[in-house]
Scaffold this motif. Structure first.
Motif, PDB file in Angstrom:
ATOM      1  N   PHE A   1       0.526 -15.422  -9.289  1.00 13.45           N
ATOM      2  CA  PHE A   1       1.763 -16.036  -8.787  1.00 13.45           C
ATOM      3  C   PHE A   1       2.507 -16.641  -9.962  1.00 13.45           C
ATOM      4  N   THR A   2       3.743 -16.192 -10.172  1.00 19.27           N
ATOM      5  CA  THR A   2       4.600 -16.765 -11.210  1.00 19.27           C
ATOM      6  C   THR A   2       5.779 -17.468 -10.558  1.00 19.27           C
ATOM      7  N   GLU A   3       5.919 -18.765 -10.834  1.00 21.68           N
ATOM      8  CA  GLU A   3       7.066 -19.539 -10.347  1.00 21.68           C
ATOM      9  C   GLU A   3       8.157 -19.515 -11.410  1.00 21.68           C
ATOM     10  N   HIS A   4       9.360 -19.092 -11.003  1.00 25.77           N
ATOM     11  CA  HIS A   4      10.460 -18.910 -11.956  1.00 25.77           C
ATOM     12  C   HIS A   4      11.473 -20.049 -11.941  1.00 25.77           C
ATOM     13  N   GLY A   5      11.453 -20.899 -10.941  1.00 29.72           N
ATOM     14  CA  GLY A   5      12.441 -21.975 -10.888  1.00 29.72           C
ATOM     15  C   GLY A   5      12.279 -22.764  -9.613  1.00 29.72           C
ATOM     16  N   ARG A   6      12.967 -23.885  -9.544  1.00 24.39           N
ATOM     17  CA  ARG A   6      12.831 -24.776  -8.397  1.00 24.39           C
ATOM     18  C   ARG A   6      14.199 -25.100  -7.815  1.00 24.39           C
ATOM     19  N   PHE A   7      14.202 -25.479  -6.535  1.00 26.77           N
ATOM     20  CA  PHE A   7      15.436 -25.958  -5.917  1.00 26.77           C
ATOM     21  C   PHE A   7      15.747 -27.370  -6.430  1.00 26.77           C
ATOM     22  N   TYR A   8      17.002 -27.755  -6.287  1.00 28.23           N
ATOM     23  CA  TYR A   8      17.410 -29.104  -6.692  1.00 28.23           C
ATOM     24  C   TYR A   8      18.163 -29.748  -5.535  1.00 28.23           C
TER      25      TYR A   8
ATOM     26  N   VAL B   1      -2.092 -18.580 -11.777  1.00 24.88           N
ATOM     27  CA  VAL B   1      -0.754 -19.103 -11.476  1.00 24.88           C
ATOM     28  C   VAL B   1      -0.072 -19.403 -12.799  1.00 24.88           C
ATOM     29  N   THR B   2       1.160 -18.949 -12.958  1.00 25.21           N
ATOM     30  CA  THR B   2       1.920 -19.231 -14.171  1.00 25.21           C
ATOM     31  C   THR B   2       3.280 -19.822 -13.804  1.00 25.21           C
ATOM     32  N   ALA B   3       3.854 -20.542 -14.763  1.00 26.14           N
ATOM     33  CA  ALA B   3       5.188 -21.121 -14.607  1.00 26.14           C
ATOM     34  C   ALA B   3       5.964 -20.879 -15.889  1.00 26.14           C
TER      35      ALA B   3
ATOM     36  N   ILE C   1      -2.597 -24.078 -13.810  1.00 25.35           N
ATOM     37  CA  ILE C   1      -1.318 -23.385 -13.998  1.00 25.35           C
ATOM     38  C   ILE C   1      -1.072 -23.171 -15.488  1.00 25.35           C
ATOM     39  N   LYS C   2      -0.775 -21.950 -15.862  1.00 26.77           N
ATOM     40  CA  LYS C   2      -0.516 -21.615 -17.264  1.00 26.77           C
ATOM     41  C   LYS C   2       0.990 -21.454 -17.477  1.00 26.77           C
ATOM     42  N   THR C   3       1.502 -22.060 -18.529  1.00 27.05           N
ATOM     43  CA  THR C   3       2.923 -21.902 -18.863  1.00 27.05           C
ATOM     44  C   THR C   3       3.117 -20.676 -19.742  1.00 27.05           C
ATOM     45  N   ILE C   4       3.940 -19.749 -19.270  1.00 29.78           N
ATOM     46  CA  ILE C   4       4.355 -18.596 -20.077  1.00 29.78           C
ATOM     47  C   ILE C   4       5.876 -18.578 -20.067  1.00 29.78           C
ATOM     48  N   TYR C   5       6.462 -18.888 -21.202  1.00 32.39           N
ATOM     49  CA  TYR C   5       7.921 -18.969 -21.280  1.00 32.39           C
ATOM     50  C   TYR C   5       8.555 -17.584 -21.152  1.00 32.39           C
ATOM     51  N   ASN C   6       9.749 -17.552 -20.571  1.00 31.00           N
ATOM     52  CA  ASN C   6      10.510 -16.318 -20.521  1.00 31.00           C
ATOM     53  C   ASN C   6      10.813 -15.835 -21.931  1.00 31.00           C
ATOM     54  N   GLY C   7      10.948 -14.537 -22.066  1.00 32.84           N
ATOM     55  CA  GLY C   7      11.327 -13.965 -23.350  1.00 32.84           C
ATOM     56  C   GLY C   7      12.383 -12.892 -23.147  1.00 32.84           C
ATOM     57  N   ILE C   8      13.233 -12.715 -24.130  1.00 31.62           N
ATOM     58  CA  ILE C   8      14.280 -11.684 -24.051  1.00 31.62           C
ATOM     59  C   ILE C   8      14.344 -10.915 -25.364  1.00 31.62           C
ATOM     60  N   LYS C   9      14.992  -9.785 -25.314  1.00 32.81           N
ATOM     61  CA  LYS C   9      15.282  -9.052 -26.540  1.00 32.81           C
ATOM     62  C   LYS C   9      16.419  -9.768 -27.255  1.00 32.81           C
ATOM     63  N   PRO C  10      16.297 -10.015 -28.566  1.00 32.08           N
ATOM     64  CA  PRO C  10      17.386 -10.697 -29.271  1.00 32.08           C
ATOM     65  C   PRO C  10      18.674  -9.879 -29.220  1.00 32.08           C
ATOM     66  N   LEU C  11      19.782 -10.587 -29.053  1.00 31.30           N
ATOM     67  CA  LEU C  11      21.078  -9.914 -29.024  1.00 31.30           C
ATOM     68  C   LEU C  11      21.515  -9.577 -30.444  1.00 31.30           C
ATOM     69  N   ASN C  12      22.330  -8.551 -30.564  1.00 28.28           N
ATOM     70  CA  ASN C  12      22.842  -8.130 -31.876  1.00 28.28           C
ATOM     71  C   ASN C  12      24.222  -8.725 -32.101  1.00 28.28           C
ATOM     72  N   SER C  13      24.367  -9.417 -33.213  1.00 26.18           N
ATOM     73  CA  SER C  13      25.630 -10.059 -33.552  1.00 26.18           C
ATOM     74  C   SER C  13      26.596  -9.056 -34.177  1.00 26.18           C
TER      75      SER C  13
ATOM     76  N   LEU D   1      -3.105 -11.995 -20.034  1.00 29.68           N
ATOM     77  CA  LEU D   1      -3.470 -12.519 -18.717  1.00 29.68           C
ATOM     78  C   LEU D   1      -4.023 -11.402 -17.829  1.00 29.68           C
ATOM     79  N   TYR D   2      -3.358 -10.242 -17.805  1.00 32.83           N
ATOM     80  CA  TYR D   2      -3.831  -9.114 -17.008  1.00 32.83           C
ATOM     81  C   TYR D   2      -5.240  -8.707 -17.423  1.00 32.83           C
ATOM     82  N   GLU D   3      -5.442  -8.604 -18.736  1.00 28.79           N
ATOM     83  CA  GLU D   3      -6.738  -8.155 -19.244  1.00 28.79           C
ATOM     84  C   GLU D   3      -7.839  -9.158 -18.900  1.00 28.79           C
ATOM     85  N   ASN D   4      -7.526 -10.453 -19.014  1.00 22.02           N
ATOM     86  CA  ASN D   4      -8.524 -11.490 -18.693  1.00 22.02           C
ATOM     87  C   ASN D   4      -8.896 -11.447 -17.209  1.00 22.02           C
TER      88      ASN D   4
END
Length: 368
Positions: free
Chosen positions: A109-116, A138-140, A160-172, A361-364
């Motif tokens: 289970f990965t939680e991506h955000g919360r209501f406010y 469980v990850t957040a 709960i394990k924290t795994i930060y989002n990651g993106i491909k760097p944008l090209n300037s 995480l999958y492998e573990n």
């Protein structure tokens, strides 16, 4: 190893981008990935992934608690010999976990955000510990999200394990940005603040525009560019008129690829009342932009105060304008923070970091 991502749909959004990046970044031939959407329509990113060969199933969840959906997911995971069910957000987790009970399939289970503002219910207090019993990880996406899950979903924080989002760097591309500046008819010496976010109350553009109105009285030839669309657009345009900001606030609308706009910004601003890990904030950092953000959710974990940007008290227009003013009048500080922003992005938020963490995480889970 067969991993199936369970989500609402694959329209354009933060959760969907994470799933897309995990799948497109999978370089392990031993891991096969698929998607199961519990709502229709599939969405453009889903259509793209499907066209490129990713197996995707789509169901139309019925109103209320759809018990038939549990059986459909259960049949699907058995028919396709799924090893791991990676459930993104709370509702897909509920359906996915109930479907996987007493099968060989393991659940994440990965939680991506919360209501406010955040809240809980007595039902969740009773049900979630049981769901957690049948969940293998469980990850957040931030420490703030992790603490919210522990508090409001009644899952032990040390599980709960924290795994930060990651993106491909944008090209300037400075040439494109220069052309865009001419297209928007900005003066050559103009200083540009900008944000990229849906026009939703949670993003608090109202506070941002009020803060900018203070800046306008202090710094000439300063502009605010707002990229995004949504239910608040008319309200925000009226507020801009009410504050006599004229063409110094530019509403650009939604852009599939906002890279050239972000590259145009001198300072990236994010005024949200609540955040997990903002993808557009990561995009700005990948383009070496100093950032001014509210201290909401994961923002202070991403932007290091006085190092890669400034973190300001939530929902405080005066404090937000003061922070922007400080950066606009300190070009050397801007340059240093821009450099640090890129360094922090490369170290912590490149898509390769996120993908490596999930692969481990999958492998573990399979080994255990």
């Amino acid at each position: 190893m067969r991993v199936m991502h369970v989500t609402f749909d694959m329209r354009i959004g933060g959760t969907e981008m994470v799933i897309k990046n995990i799948i497109e970044g999978n370089s392990d031939a031993n891991i096969e990935m698929s998607i199961y959407c519990i709502e229709a329509p599939l969405g453009p990113w889903g259509e793209d992934l499907k066209a490129s060969g990713t197996p995707i199933a789509v169901e139309e969840r019925q109103p209320g608690f759809d018990r038939s959906l549990i059986n459909k997911i259960r049949k699907h995971i058995k028919d396709n010999d799924i090893d791991i069910l990676h459930c993104h957000q709370y509702t897909p987790w509920v359906y996915g976990t109930l479907a996987a009970v007493f099968t060989k399939t393991k659940v994440i289970f990965t939680e991506h955000g919360r209501f406010y503002p955040d809240s809980t219910t007595w039902k969740r207090k009773l049900v979630n510990p049981l769901l957690f019993h049948f969940t293998h990880a469980v990850t957040a996406i931030s420490e703030a999200t992790k603490q919210a899950v522990a508090t409001f979903e009644h899952i032990p924080s040390n599980k709960i394990k924290t795994i930060y989002n990651g993106i491909k760097p944008l090209n300037s591309d400075s040439a494109n940005s220069a052309a865009l500046k001419l297209e928007l008819k900005f003066p050559r010496a103009a200083k540009v603040l900008g944000t990229v976010a849906r026009l939703d109350p949670i993003k608090n553009h109202v506070m941002l525009i009020r803060a900018f109105s203070i800046i306008c009285n202090q710094v000439p030839e300063t502009y605010l560019v707002i990229v995004g669309d949504g239910e608040m657009r008319q309200t925000l345009e009226l507020l801009s008129e009410e504050l006599n900001l004229g063409d110094r606030v530019r509403f650009i609308g939604y852009k599939t690829n906002p890279t050239d706009y972000i590259n145009l910004f001198d300072v990236f601003v994010l005024s949200s009342l609540s955040e997990g890990t903002s993808m557009t904030l990561l995009e700005a950092m990948s383009l070496s932009k100093p950032c001014v953000v509210t201290d909401a959710g994961g923002n202070p974990e991403i932007v290091k105060h006085m190092i890669s940007g400034l973190v300001v008290e939530n929902d405080n227009a005066k404090a937000f304008s003061d922070a922007i003013f400080l950066l606009l009048n300190a070009p050397q500080k801007q340059a240093i923070m821009a450099e640090h922003a890129k360094e922090i992005f490369d170290k912590n938020f490149d898509v390769k970091c996120m993908n490596a963490a999930y692969r481990e995480l999958y492998e573990n889970i399979i080994r255990s």
